[in-house]
Design an enzyme around this catalytic site. Structure first.
Site, PDB file in Angstrom:
ATOM      1  N   SER A  75      -3.116 -41.958 -34.558  1.00 41.19           N
ATOM      2  CA  SER A  75      -3.611 -43.343 -34.497  1.00 41.19           C
ATOM      3  C   SER A  75      -5.122 -43.475 -34.431  1.00 41.19           C
ATOM      4  O   SER A  75      -5.637 -44.586 -34.517  1.00 41.19           O
ATOM      5  CB  SER A  75      -2.981 -44.077 -33.316  1.00 41.19           C
ATOM      6  OG  SER A  75      -1.673 -44.427 -33.658  1.00 41.19           O
TER       7      SER A  75
ATOM      8  N   LYS B  14      -6.441 -45.296 -37.267  1.00 41.85           N
ATOM      9  CA  LYS B  14      -6.416 -46.772 -37.327  1.00 41.85           C
ATOM     10  C   LYS B  14      -7.838 -47.351 -37.308  1.00 41.85           C
ATOM     11  O   LYS B  14      -8.074 -48.444 -37.813  1.00 41.85           O
ATOM     12  CB  LYS B  14      -5.590 -47.335 -36.168  1.00 41.85           C
ATOM     13  CG  LYS B  14      -4.093 -47.009 -36.283  1.00 41.85           C
ATOM     14  CD  LYS B  14      -3.334 -47.396 -35.012  1.00 41.85           C
ATOM     15  CE  LYS B  14      -1.846 -47.046 -35.134  1.00 41.85           C
ATOM     16  NZ  LYS B  14      -1.124 -47.217 -33.854  1.00 41.85           N
TER      17      LYS B  14
ATOM     18  N   TYR C 268       1.005 -45.494 -44.660  1.00 41.45           N
ATOM     19  CA  TYR C 268       0.756 -45.424 -43.206  1.00 41.45           C
ATOM     20  C   TYR C 268       1.043 -44.008 -42.668  1.00 41.45           C
ATOM     21  O   TYR C 268       0.253 -43.437 -41.911  1.00 41.45           O
ATOM     22  CB  TYR C 268       1.617 -46.472 -42.486  1.00 41.45           C
ATOM     23  CG  TYR C 268       1.555 -46.391 -40.981  1.00 41.45           C
ATOM     24  CD1 TYR C 268       0.486 -46.937 -40.270  1.00 41.45           C
ATOM     25  CD2 TYR C 268       2.557 -45.746 -40.247  1.00 41.45           C
ATOM     26  CE1 TYR C 268       0.416 -46.841 -38.880  1.00 41.45           C
ATOM     27  CE2 TYR C 268       2.502 -45.651 -38.872  1.00 41.45           C
ATOM     28  CZ  TYR C 268       1.428 -46.203 -38.196  1.00 41.45           C
ATOM     29  OH  TYR C 268       1.367 -46.100 -36.823  1.00 41.45           O
TER      30      TYR C 268
ATOM     31  N   TYR D   1      -3.463 -48.761 -26.073  1.00 42.79           N
ATOM     32  CA  TYR D   1      -2.165 -49.427 -25.879  1.00 42.79           C
ATOM     33  C   TYR D   1      -2.109 -50.104 -24.514  1.00 42.79           C
ATOM     34  O   TYR D   1      -3.083 -50.737 -24.110  1.00 42.79           O
ATOM     35  CB  TYR D   1      -1.009 -48.415 -26.069  1.00 42.79           C
ATOM     36  CG  TYR D   1      -1.100 -47.698 -27.384  1.00 42.79           C
ATOM     37  CD1 TYR D   1      -1.069 -48.413 -28.578  1.00 42.79           C
ATOM     38  CD2 TYR D   1      -1.232 -46.317 -27.455  1.00 42.79           C
ATOM     39  CE1 TYR D   1      -1.143 -47.755 -29.807  1.00 42.79           C
ATOM     40  CE2 TYR D   1      -1.305 -45.655 -28.673  1.00 42.79           C
ATOM     41  CZ  TYR D   1      -1.262 -46.385 -29.835  1.00 42.79           C
ATOM     42  OH  TYR D   1      -1.343 -45.744 -31.035  1.00 42.79           O
TER      43      TYR D   1
ATOM     44  N   VAL E  16      -1.350 -40.077 -30.848  1.00 40.55           N
ATOM     45  CA  VAL E  16      -0.310 -39.261 -30.198  1.00 40.55           C
ATOM     46  C   VAL E  16      -0.422 -37.770 -30.516  1.00 40.55           C
ATOM     47  O   VAL E  16       0.316 -36.970 -29.954  1.00 40.55           O
ATOM     48  CB  VAL E  16       1.131 -39.744 -30.510  1.00 40.55           C
ATOM     49  CG1 VAL E  16       1.423 -41.078 -29.866  1.00 40.55           C
ATOM     50  CG2 VAL E  16       1.414 -39.750 -31.988  1.00 40.55           C
TER      51      VAL E  16
HETATM   52  N1  GLU Z   1       2.017 -42.023 -36.378  1.00 44.40           N
HETATM   53  C1  GLU Z   1       2.235 -42.481 -35.026  1.00 44.40           C
HETATM   54  C2  GLU Z   1       3.271 -43.555 -35.035  1.00 44.40           C
HETATM   55  O1  GLU Z   1       3.160 -44.413 -35.839  1.00 44.40           O
HETATM   56  C3  GLU Z   1       0.955 -43.032 -34.471  1.00 44.40           C
HETATM   57  C4  GLU Z   1       1.053 -43.435 -33.029  1.00 44.40           C
HETATM   58  C5  GLU Z   1      -0.126 -42.960 -32.225  1.00 44.40           C
HETATM   59  O2  GLU Z   1      -0.825 -42.057 -32.625  1.00 44.40           O
HETATM   60  O3  GLU Z   1      -0.354 -43.517 -31.139  1.00 44.40           O
HETATM   61  O4  GLU Z   1       4.206 -43.550 -34.282  1.00 44.40           O
END
Ligand code: GLU
Length: 308
Positions: free
Chosen positions: A64, A67, A191, A242, A260
Site C-alpha cells: 500500500s 497508493k 491494482y 488506516y 502490509v
Molecule cells: N495489496 C494489499 C491489499 O490490497 C494492500 C494492503 C496494504 O498494504 O495495506 O490487501
C-alpha cells in the site's frame, strides 16, 4: 543535530534484539514466506545525502505504500476531479473494510484505504489498456526511485489476484454505485500489480523525496506542484495508517504511509524522506517495528512536525 548514521545503526541493533516482531501478513500467501527478522531503514536528506542501515538494499513488496505514488499520478492526470470520487477523511476502519461504503454510497473515505486506492487506480486506468496503466505506474516508480531495477514481483501479483476476493468485492460494490469506470477485473488487475512493486528502503526513501521538497525530487526534477505535495502529506498524516493513523501521528509525528509488506514511507517536510521495512505487522496492519523505529528516529533527530 545527532549523527544520523550512528542513530540508524543504534536503531537497527535495537530492532534486531526485539522479540515481539508482529505477524507477517499471510492473507496474501506469497507475503507469508518473508523472513520476519528482516529490518532495513534509509533516510534521504534534502541536501542529497543518503544514510541507510540494516537490510536497506533488499527489495520488499511495497504494497500500500504504492497508493502514494498512484495518488500522485492520478492527481497529475485528472486533478481535483478525483475528489468527486474519493473523500479526504480518516476512515477509523480496517484497510479492507466494506461497511462504510454502503452508507456513504460507494464513495470511499480516502485514497489510502483499499476502496479509495482502487478508485485512484481506476482513474489512472481510464482511457488505457491495463498493461499500459501498469507500465505507467511502474515507470513512474522507477523514475522516482532513480532505479530501473525496481520491478513488479509477478509471484506476489499472482498470489493476490488469486486470493484478493475482498478487494474484488470492494470494487464490484463501488461499481454498483457507478464509482468505477472500468470493468472490475481490469481495475483489479492493475491494482494487484501496483501493490506488488518491489523496492529497497534506499530506493523507496529516494522515491519519496518530492514529498519532502515541495513537489521536486532532491535533484530538482519537478514531480508535482507544491500544493499537491502538501496535500498528499496531509493525507498521509491523517489517513496513512488506516485505523491507527491517529496513533502514528501521536507517536511518530510525521506523515507516513504503511503497506502490509511491512514497509513505511515517511516525510519530514523540508528535511528528509524516510523508508523503513520490518515485515511483522501490528493488529491494524502496520509494521510493528517499523513504527517503533520511526518513533525512535523522529525523537532522536527532533523531527516531529509538532515540535520537540
Ligand atoms: N495489496 C494489499 C491489499 O490490497 C494492500 C494492503 C496494504 O498494504 O495495506 O490487501
Amino acid at each position: 543535530m545527532p549523527d544520523l548514521a550512528a542513530t540508524l545503526e543504534t536503531i537497527v541493533d535495537d530492532m534486531r534484539r526485539e522479540t515481539e516482531r508482529g505477524a507477517v501478513a499471510d492473507y496474501i500467501p506469497e507475503l507469508a514466506k518473508i523472513d520476519p527478522r528482516k529490518f532495513g531503514v534509509a533516510v534521504a536528506l534534502a541536501d542529497g545525502r543518503v544514510a541507510a542501515a540494516g537490510d536497506c538494499d533488499e527489495p520488499f513488496s511495497i504494497q500500500s505504500v504504492s497508493k502514494v505514488f498512484a495518488l500522485t499520478l492520478a492527481l497529475g492526470k485528472i486533478g481535483d476531479a478525483l475528489w468527486r470520487r474519493v473523500g479526504r477523511e480518516p476512515s477509523g476502519n480496517a484497510f479492507n473494510s466494506i461497511i462504510q461504503l454502503e452508507y456513504e454510497r460507494g464513495v470511499p473515505r480516502n485514497p489510502f484505504i483499499n476502496a479509495g486506492a482502487i478508485v485512484v487506480t481506476d482513474a489512472i486506468l481510464a482511457g488505457h489498456k491495463p498493461r499500459e496503466a501498469i507500465g505507467m505506474i511502474l515507470r513512474f516508480a522507477r523514475e522516482l526511485a532513480g532505479a530501473d531495477s525496481v520491478v513488479i514481483d509477478g509471484a506476489v501479483a499472482k498470489s493476490e489476484s488469486e486470493t484478493g476476493f475482498r478487494n474484488v468485492a470492494l470494487a464490484a460494490y463501488m461499481k454498483s454505485f457507478g464509482n468505477l469506470l472500468n470493468p472490475v477485473d481490469m481495475t483489479m488487475g492493475v491494482y494487484f500489480h501496483q501493490c506488488a512493486i518491489a523496492m529497497s528502503c534506499r530506493q523507496l526513501a529516494r522515491a519519496g523525496g518530492y514529498l519532502a521538497a515541495h513537489g521536486r525530487q532532491f535533484d530538482g526534477h519537478r514531480v508535482v506542484t507544491p500544493e499537491a505535495a502538501r496535500r498528499i502529506n496531509a493525507l498521509m498524516l491523517t489517513c496513512g495508517h488506516y485505523a491507527a493513523s491517529g496513533d502514528f501521528a501521536f507517536r511518530v509525528g510525521i506523515p507516513g504511509k504503511s503497506g502490509v509488506g511491512g514497509g513505511v514511507l515517511a516525510t519530514v517536510p523540508g528535511v528528509a524522506s524516510i523508508a523503513v521495512w520490518s515485515p511483522g505487522l501490528n493488529a491494524a496492519g502496520n509494521s510493528l517495528l517499523g513504527t517503533l523505529a520511526l518513533e525512535r528516529l523522529t525523537h532522536a533527530m527532533d523531527w516531529s512536525i509538532f515540535g520537540d
